[in-house]
Write a protein that holds these residues in place. Structure first.
Motif, PDB file in Angstrom:
ATOM      1  N   UNK A 107      87.629   9.319  27.193  1.00 17.54           N
ATOM      2  CA  UNK A 107      87.731   7.840  27.947  1.00 17.54           C
ATOM      3  C   UNK A 107      86.832   6.800  27.384  1.00 17.54           C
ATOM      4  N   UNK A 108      85.578   7.179  27.367  1.00 10.38           N
ATOM      5  CA  UNK A 108      84.648   6.083  26.858  1.00 10.38           C
ATOM      6  C   UNK A 108      84.911   5.801  25.308  1.00 10.38           C
ATOM      7  N   UNK A 109      85.146   6.536  24.744  1.00 11.67           N
ATOM      8  CA  UNK A 109      85.292   6.331  23.040  1.00 11.67           C
ATOM      9  C   UNK A 109      86.853   5.376  23.020  1.00 11.67           C
ATOM     10  N   UNK A 155      83.037   2.833  32.717  1.00 11.96           N
ATOM     11  CA  UNK A 155      82.713   3.636  33.647  1.00 11.96           C
ATOM     12  C   UNK A 155      84.035   4.154  34.067  1.00 11.96           C
ATOM     13  N   UNK A 156      83.661   5.238  35.090  1.00  9.08           N
ATOM     14  CA  UNK A 156      85.023   5.880  35.575  1.00  9.08           C
ATOM     15  C   UNK A 156      85.793   4.992  36.606  1.00  9.08           C
ATOM     16  N   UNK A 157      86.788   5.556  37.117  1.00  5.94           N
ATOM     17  CA  UNK A 157      87.598   4.715  38.187  1.00  5.94           C
ATOM     18  C   UNK A 157      86.885   4.860  39.469  1.00  5.94           C
ATOM     19  N   UNK A 158      85.992   5.809  39.545  1.00  5.42           N
ATOM     20  CA  UNK A 158      85.258   6.161  40.978  1.00  5.42           C
ATOM     21  C   UNK A 158      83.895   6.681  40.759  1.00  5.42           C
ATOM     22  N   UNK A 198      91.799   1.867  30.678  1.00  2.34           N
ATOM     23  CA  UNK A 198      91.600   2.679  31.872  1.00  2.34           C
ATOM     24  C   UNK A 198      91.232   4.011  31.774  1.00  2.34           C
ATOM     25  N   UNK A 199      90.360   4.822  32.508  1.00  2.59           N
ATOM     26  CA  UNK A 199      90.101   6.134  32.390  1.00  2.59           C
ATOM     27  C   UNK A 199      91.139   7.130  32.788  1.00  2.59           C
ATOM     28  N   UNK A 200      91.240   8.320  31.933  1.00  2.00           N
ATOM     29  CA  UNK A 200      92.623   8.992  32.450  1.00  2.00           C
ATOM     30  C   UNK A 200      91.943  10.585  32.585  1.00  2.00           C
TER      31      UNK A 200
END
Length: 386
Positions: free
Chosen positions: A249-251, A283-286, A346-348
């Motif tokens: 997700x970061x990449x 950063x992550x969704x939470x 968005x992060x998945x």
């Protein structure tokens, strides 16, 4: 039938990843090779990885990254070597972790990178291409936030003031310097910089979260013979915020910013003007808390008494390394609304506690394979930043 073929040099977008063999660098290389989110029919990314060792070069080649072996300190030779591969560099990504034992040597490392960027950008702009530089820094640039549940808790955003912590002073300061160099004299240097500040990452060889797995495993071994309920103990507050996201997700966030700058045109909200000269948190969704992560670790490693927090250090069955507190004691909530708004990223992937068993297996496999990143992180958590 007309021949519509073209050579890779003319159809590819050239990407240079500095520090390509590291944890983040390898993830960024893979993200650009996948090209997720690039407009249909757009040119493909051709990814080059700068490394220092032949062994690392072989691993890159196996991953379909073109390896370039060279030393940042040999400035002219490295620049000429890179320009022999391509006179145009569309994207440069910095993903390095220099030695921090000598502040002067660390500053020279960052200065060498900026000098290299300037040399490659000069060649690119002379041929009509303005280089985009994605300069990796980190969310610890902002310091820490309050604990979960605190009345004054607020997320760090790109507008939060920077704090030059000694461990990360160099990367924080030089990211700002690089941005200033890119905007000086109305951008005459021929490159744009976006600073990337990502939270700690999990997955694969685990980066600094590998220290969590090592700590839990060592604690389990230390209490294996006790007849009382086994408890995984931490010396830090259970409300410490641990804001993570998966490496993939970061990449993908890096790729999303490159896509916006390369393909978004002059759109002030979603194109190059929205990326150039800006900082972006990833950063992550939470966020999670140490209570959530520690409880998941206790269950995973067979602690039938669960997890306990705020334990005096002298009562811990295993004494963690001097910088382990950066993993479990640095409370930080990081907002990432800016990159989501500009790029649609968005992060998945599951967060650390949500998929801990899978991440443990991946880490243990990396340890068994003798992954170089595992050894490097172990040394840093033990206080060795050479």
């Amino acid at each position: 039938m007309a021949d519509t073929s073209s050579t890779p040099e003319t159809c590819a977008i050239t990407v240079l990843v500095i520090g390509a063999s590291g944890y983040l660098g390898a993830g960024v290389c893979n993200a650009f090779l996948r090209g997720t989110g690039s407009p249909p029919g757009s040119r493909q990314f051709r990814v080059y990885g700068l490394v220092r060792r032949e062994s690392a070069a072989q691993a890159l080649a196996a991953a379909e990254v073109i390896p370039i072996i060279g030393s940042l300190s040999d400035r002219d030779a490295l620049r000429d070597n890179l320009l022999s591969h391509s006179p145009i560099w569309d994207v440069i990504v910095t993903c390095t972790e220099p030695s921090r034992a000598d502040p002067d040597a660390e500053d020279r490392h960052w200065e060498d990178i900026l000098t290299l960027v300037q040399g490659l950008a000069a060649s690119s702009v002379a041929r009509g291409s303005r280089t985009l530089v994605l300069w990796s820094s980190g969310c610890k640039d902002y310091g820490a936030t309050a604990l979960h549940g605190a009345s004054d808790l607020a997320p760090h955003t790109e507008d939060s003031p920077l704090q030059m912590h000694p461990i990360i002073r160099g990367r924080t300061e030089w990211a700002v310097r690089a941005t200033e160099a890119s905007t000086a004299d109305n951008g005459a240097a021929g490159f744009d910089v976006a600073i990337i500040r990502a939270t700690p990452m999990c997955g694969y060889s685990a980066s600094y979260y590998g220290g969590l797995f090592d700590y839990a495993a060592a604690s389990a071994a230390a209490v294996s013979s006790t007849k009382e309920p086994k408890v995984l103990k931490f010396s830090t507050d259970p409300n410490t915020i641990m804001h993570d996201l998966h490496l993939d997700d970061s990449a993908d966030g890096y790729l999303a910013l490159a896509n916006a700058a390369l393909f978004g045109g002059d759109d002030p909200e979603h194109g190059r003007p929205a990326v150039a000269g800006q900082a972006f948190n990833i950063s992550g969704r939470r966020y999670q808390t140490l209570r959530e992560v520690g409880t998941a670790l206790a269950k995973e490693y067979g602690f039938d008494g669960g997890a306990q927090f705020g334990v005096p250090v002298e009562e811990l069955p295993v004494k963690p390394g001097p910088t382990f507190s950066l993993v479990v004691g640095w409370s930080q909530w990081v907002g990432s609304e800016k990159i989501r708004k500009v790029t649609g990223w968005t992060d998945r992937r599951p967060l650390l506690a949500e998929n801990l068993h899978v991440y443990r297996l991946a880490y243990e496999a990396a340890v068994g394979a003798g992954h170089s990143n595992v050894d490097a992180v172990k040394k840093r958590l033990a206080g060795d930043w050479n």
